[in-house]
Design an enzyme around this catalytic site. Structure first.
Site, PDB file in Angstrom:
ATOM      1  N   LYS A  56       0.761  -1.211   0.090  1.00 33.73           N
ATOM      2  CA  LYS A  56       0.146   0.023   0.044  1.00 33.73           C
ATOM      3  C   LYS A  56       0.895   1.240  -0.065  1.00 33.73           C
ATOM      4  CE  LYS A  56      -1.831   1.651   3.821  1.00 33.73           C
ATOM      5  NZ  LYS A  56      -1.571   3.028   4.217  1.00 33.73           N
ATOM      6  N   ASN A  57       1.729   1.320   0.879  1.00 33.48           N
ATOM      7  CA  ASN A  57       2.570   2.584   1.100  1.00 33.48           C
ATOM      8  C   ASN A  57       3.554   2.894   0.036  1.00 33.48           C
ATOM      9  OD1 ASN A  57       1.220   2.897   3.475  1.00 33.48           O
ATOM     10  ND2 ASN A  57       3.075   2.514   4.772  1.00 33.48           N
ATOM     11  N   CYS A 150      -5.224  12.833  12.999  1.00 35.49           N
ATOM     12  CA  CYS A 150      -6.108  11.615  12.457  1.00 35.49           C
ATOM     13  C   CYS A 150      -5.926  10.759  13.771  1.00 35.49           C
ATOM     14  CB  CYS A 150      -5.442  11.125  11.338  1.00 35.49           C
ATOM     15  SG  CYS A 150      -4.126  10.156  11.689  1.00 35.49           S
ATOM     16  N   ARG A 155       0.243  14.371  13.517  1.00 35.12           N
ATOM     17  CA  ARG A 155       0.746  14.187  12.297  1.00 35.12           C
ATOM     18  C   ARG A 155       1.027  15.510  11.477  1.00 35.12           C
ATOM     19  NH1 ARG A 155      -1.435   8.396   9.314  1.00 35.12           N
ATOM     20  NH2 ARG A 155       0.265   8.336   8.638  1.00 35.12           N
ATOM     21  N   PRO A 156       1.774  16.137  12.047  1.00 33.66           N
ATOM     22  CA  PRO A 156       2.379  17.384  11.515  1.00 33.66           C
ATOM     23  C   PRO A 156       2.932  17.312  10.049  1.00 33.66           C
ATOM     24  CG  PRO A 156       3.318  16.862  13.449  1.00 33.66           C
ATOM     25  CD  PRO A 156       2.696  15.954  13.213  1.00 33.66           C
ATOM     26  N   ASP A 348       3.410   0.237  12.357  1.00 33.29           N
ATOM     27  CA  ASP A 348       2.135  -0.737  11.697  1.00 33.29           C
ATOM     28  C   ASP A 348       1.925  -1.863  12.178  1.00 33.29           C
ATOM     29  OD1 ASP A 348       1.690   1.820  10.545  1.00 33.29           O
ATOM     30  OD2 ASP A 348       2.534   1.329   8.646  1.00 33.29           O
ATOM     31  N   VAL A 370       6.621   6.100  17.693  1.00 35.71           N
ATOM     32  CA  VAL A 370       6.588   6.678  16.273  1.00 35.71           C
ATOM     33  C   VAL A 370       5.505   7.778  16.407  1.00 35.71           C
ATOM     34  CG1 VAL A 370       6.318   6.352  14.067  1.00 35.71           C
ATOM     35  CG2 VAL A 370       7.595   4.792  15.253  1.00 35.71           C
ATOM     36  N   ARG A 443      -9.112   0.138   3.928  1.00 35.62           N
ATOM     37  CA  ARG A 443      -8.227   1.219   3.135  1.00 35.62           C
ATOM     38  C   ARG A 443      -6.949   0.609   2.788  1.00 35.62           C
ATOM     39  NH1 ARG A 443      -6.331   4.600   7.411  1.00 35.62           N
ATOM     40  NH2 ARG A 443      -4.460   4.777   5.994  1.00 35.62           N
TER      41      ARG A 443
HETATM   42  C1  UD1 Z   1       3.940   6.645   6.793  1.00 38.07           C
HETATM   43  C2  UD1 Z   1       3.370   5.357   6.465  1.00 38.07           C
HETATM   44  C3  UD1 Z   1       2.539   4.763   7.592  1.00 38.07           C
HETATM   45  C4  UD1 Z   1       3.621   4.586   8.637  1.00 38.07           C
HETATM   46  C5  UD1 Z   1       4.621   5.900   8.961  1.00 38.07           C
HETATM   47  C6  UD1 Z   1       5.608   5.431  10.041  1.00 38.07           C
HETATM   48  C7  UD1 Z   1       2.570   5.963   4.376  1.00 38.07           C
HETATM   49  C8  UD1 Z   1       1.491   6.283   3.119  1.00 38.07           C
HETATM   50  N1  UD1 Z   1       2.237   5.843   5.675  1.00 38.07           N
HETATM   51  O1  UD1 Z   1       3.154   7.445   7.192  1.00 38.07           O
HETATM   52  O2  UD1 Z   1       1.944   3.561   7.400  1.00 38.07           O
HETATM   53  O3  UD1 Z   1       2.943   4.309  10.003  1.00 38.07           O
HETATM   54  O4  UD1 Z   1       5.120   6.276   7.861  1.00 38.07           O
HETATM   55  O5  UD1 Z   1       6.432   4.159   9.455  1.00 38.07           O
HETATM   56  O6  UD1 Z   1       3.528   5.465   3.914  1.00 38.07           O
HETATM   57  N2  UD1 Z   1       6.338  14.073  11.808  1.00 38.07           N
HETATM   58  C9  UD1 Z   1       6.454  15.344  12.204  1.00 38.07           C
HETATM   59  N3  UD1 Z   1       6.604  16.470  11.140  1.00 38.07           N
HETATM   60  C10 UD1 Z   1       6.554  15.881   9.686  1.00 38.07           C
HETATM   61  C11 UD1 Z   1       6.267  14.629   9.240  1.00 38.07           C
HETATM   62  C12 UD1 Z   1       6.183  13.605  10.450  1.00 38.07           C
HETATM   63  O7  UD1 Z   1       6.713  15.674  13.322  1.00 38.07           O
HETATM   64  O8  UD1 Z   1       6.403  16.807   9.000  1.00 38.07           O
HETATM   65  C13 UD1 Z   1       6.121  12.902  12.796  1.00 38.07           C
HETATM   66  C14 UD1 Z   1       4.673  12.326  12.811  1.00 38.07           C
HETATM   67  O9  UD1 Z   1       3.741  13.135  13.633  1.00 38.07           O
HETATM   68  C15 UD1 Z   1       5.141  11.005  13.456  1.00 38.07           C
HETATM   69  C16 UD1 Z   1       6.450  10.716  13.139  1.00 38.07           C
HETATM   70  O10 UD1 Z   1       7.024  11.842  12.431  1.00 38.07           O
HETATM   71  O11 UD1 Z   1       5.155  11.182  14.766  1.00 38.07           O
HETATM   72  C17 UD1 Z   1       6.677   9.599  11.877  1.00 38.07           C
HETATM   73  O12 UD1 Z   1       5.719  10.061  10.817  1.00 38.07           O
HETATM   74  P1  UD1 Z   1       6.015   9.759   9.206  1.00 38.07           P
HETATM   75  O13 UD1 Z   1       7.160   8.907   9.179  1.00 38.07           O
HETATM   76  O14 UD1 Z   1       5.918  11.061   8.613  1.00 38.07           O
HETATM   77  O15 UD1 Z   1       4.618   8.944   9.102  1.00 38.07           O
HETATM   78  P2  UD1 Z   1       3.969   9.092   7.364  1.00 38.07           P
HETATM   79  O16 UD1 Z   1       4.855   9.424   6.307  1.00 38.07           O
HETATM   80  O17 UD1 Z   1       2.793   9.845   7.729  1.00 38.07           O
END
Ligand code: UD1
Length: 471
Positions: A56-57, A150, A155-156, A348, A370, A443
């Site tokens: 999916k990702n 969410c 998730r900033p 996940d 995470v 999803r």
């Molecule tokens: C992706 C995956 C999700 C997985 C996650 C962590 C996709 C579509 N989804 O989500 O399934 O659970 O990686 O392996 O690929 N963060 C910040 N600032 C930012 C971005 C992230 O603080 O700009 C923080 C988030 O709040 C979270 C952490 O970083 O606490 C990890 O998030 P991130 O790795 O970005 O996850 P996603 O890419 O949203």
């Protein structure tokens, strides 16, 4: 809604009763809207082989990346799940031509005439935000609704935005939207950016943007997840120059144009992990393929520690056995986990492993590092009789006592992987488990019901009158 204000529809929480082996659910005659549910009769014993779908990702990242490419891109082994459908709909709404056939998706974004992803599209899939990188890099402009919080945390997107600024984009927040454009009509320029945290999404956004920036970009402390490696491979096949994927630094030489290419989506490591845990929680033996064992090695280690036997039948096939006769001890033993970025234990798979731990001998500590709010499944597992003390991002799971085990009940999927943990617990529970809000599960899991039925599970997708009062 008002109809239900003063009456108790069923006792809360619904206390499972294994002794009666029967769960009585009230019948609603008030509401004709039907909601899909999963109904599972357990306990199940699984056997046979399951085919793992494409990731999916990876699919979501590669679909976003097709916006970088001139001409057509062809993706094979794309899973038929609602998140992919939502991403395809975002690409179409921007003007890309998307064709889907036999597990393949062909995307041609030469006709993109719109650079705004509206709130309605973003509501369908948070990952829609990740098109900001390709749009601003290739079309010079992007307007994307700011994703809200969410079910698993705030998730900033600050790292995506700061990284784009480091590549010369002008990024503003107005009216709940992110407006990004390149300065003076010029394109993005290569730069240096260190991520405070190895965010998967921010790494992917910046890889796509930097691939089309003028000059060299150095990104450090990036995510090492396999999906980042898959994206780098696709972009490189499309003419980009990205070095270091899978490590913590990426060196990207920008190119003025990328050209669509062909790619087979790799197997979904989280789906594979979910089936490995399904075999374990039901004390069964199943095999699965295709799997890339190095992408699930952390789970292999933990399940082996519990006493499961995991063997690699061929390079892409794993057999997981938790049959009591084959386990290393009398039964599976508990173990602790703490989630962390790859190659650590994947967040996940945390909910699914928590379900398994409720059936193991002894107590375990589950720590989520995470996301800040990813324990809502604990409350639902408790409805099935699990003994879990959750506090913030830590939970102590008390495994089973002699004779006691999970019992079927009505539960609610509150997010994708939390929903998967309820399916697993339902397979292990005695009696009937009814899972509501399964749209979360659908999803990310392709044909989950058929796959489990083929392994021998008694699970069906049916409908019930809507229960808006379920919380
Ligand atoms: C992706 C995956 C999700 C997985 C996650 C962590 C996709 C579509 N989804 O989500 O399934 O659970 O990686 O392996 O690929 N963060 C910040 N600032 C930012 C971005 C992230 O603080 O700009 C923080 C988030 O709040 C979270 C952490 O970083 O606490 C990890 O998030 P991130 O790795 O970005 O996850 P996603 O890419 O949203």
């Amino acid at each position: 809604m008002a109809l239900f204000c003063n009456i108790t529809i069923f006792p809360k929480p619904l206390v499972p009763s294994c002794s009666s082996q029967k769960t009585h659910f009230p019948k609603s005659t008030q509401n004709t809207k039907l909601d899909p549910i999963f109904k599972i009769k357990g306990p199940a014993t699984l056997s046979g082989h399951v085919t793992i779908s494409g990731s999916k990702n990876s699919s979501l990242a590669l679909l976003a990346a097709t916006l970088c490419c001139s001409g057509s891109s062809l993706l094979h082994n794309v899973p038929n799940i609602s998140d992919v459908e939502a991403m395809a709909s975002i690409l179409s709404s921007l003007g890309a031509k998307v064709e889907s056939f036999d597990g393949k998706m062909m995307v041609n974004s030469d006709g993109v005439g719109k650079v705004e992803v509206d709130l309605e599209e973003m509501r369908k899939i948070r990952g829609g935000f990740f098109v900001i990188g390709p749009l601003v890099a290739r079309f010079g402009e992007a307007v994307v609704a700011l994703p809200g919080g969410c079910n698993i945390g705030n998730r900033p997107v600050d790292l995506h935005l700061r990284g784009l600024r480091a590549l010369g984009a002008v990024v503003e927040l107005r009216d709940g939207k992110v407006w990004a454009h390149t300065a003076n009509g010029k394109g993005l320029v290569g730069g240096r950016f260190r991520l405070d945290y190895p965010s998967v999404g921010a790494t992917e956004t910046l890889m796509m943007a930097a691939s089309m920036a003028d000059g060299i970009t150095l990104l450090s402390n990036v995510a090492k997840e396999p999906e980042v490696v898959d994206l780098a491979r696709f972009l490189n096949d499309s003419g980009a120059s990205i070095e270091g994927a899978g490590g913590d630094t990426l060196v990207i030489q920008g190119k003025s144009q990328l050209y669509g290419s062909e790619c087979v989506i790799k197997p979904d490591r989280i789906e594979a992990g979910t089936f490995m845990i399904a075999a374990s929680i039901t004390r069964s033996c199943i095999s699965m393929s295709p799997v890339i064992p190095s992408r699930v090695s952390c789970l292999i280690d933990k399940l082996s520690e519990a006493g499961c036997k995991i063997s690699q039948v061929d390079p892409h096939t794993l057999r997981v056995s938790a049959l009591p006769a084959l386990c290393l001890g009398d039964d599976l033993k508990s173990f602790d986990i703490k989630t962390s970025p790859f190659p650590g234990f994947p967040t996940d798979l945390q909910p699914q492993i928590m379900a398994l731990l409720t059936t193991c001998a002894g107590s375990s500590l589950v720590e989520e590092s995470v996301f800040e709010n990813r324990m809502s499944h604990a409350r639902e597992l408790q409805k099935l009789g699990a003994r879990i003390e959750a506090n913030g991002n830590r939970a102590i799971v008390f495994g089973k006592d002699k004779g006691s085990s999970l019992c079927g009940s009505r539960v609610i999927a509150r997010d994708l992987r939390g929903g998967a943990s309820l399916i697993l617990a339902g397979l292990a529970a005695k009696g009937t488990t009814e899972i509501h809000r399964i749209e979360h599960i659908e999803r990310g899991y392709e044909n989950i019901v058929t796959k489990l039925q083929n392994l021998g599970a008694d699970i069906e997708r049916s409908t019930l009158p809507s229960m808006p009062y379920l919380v």
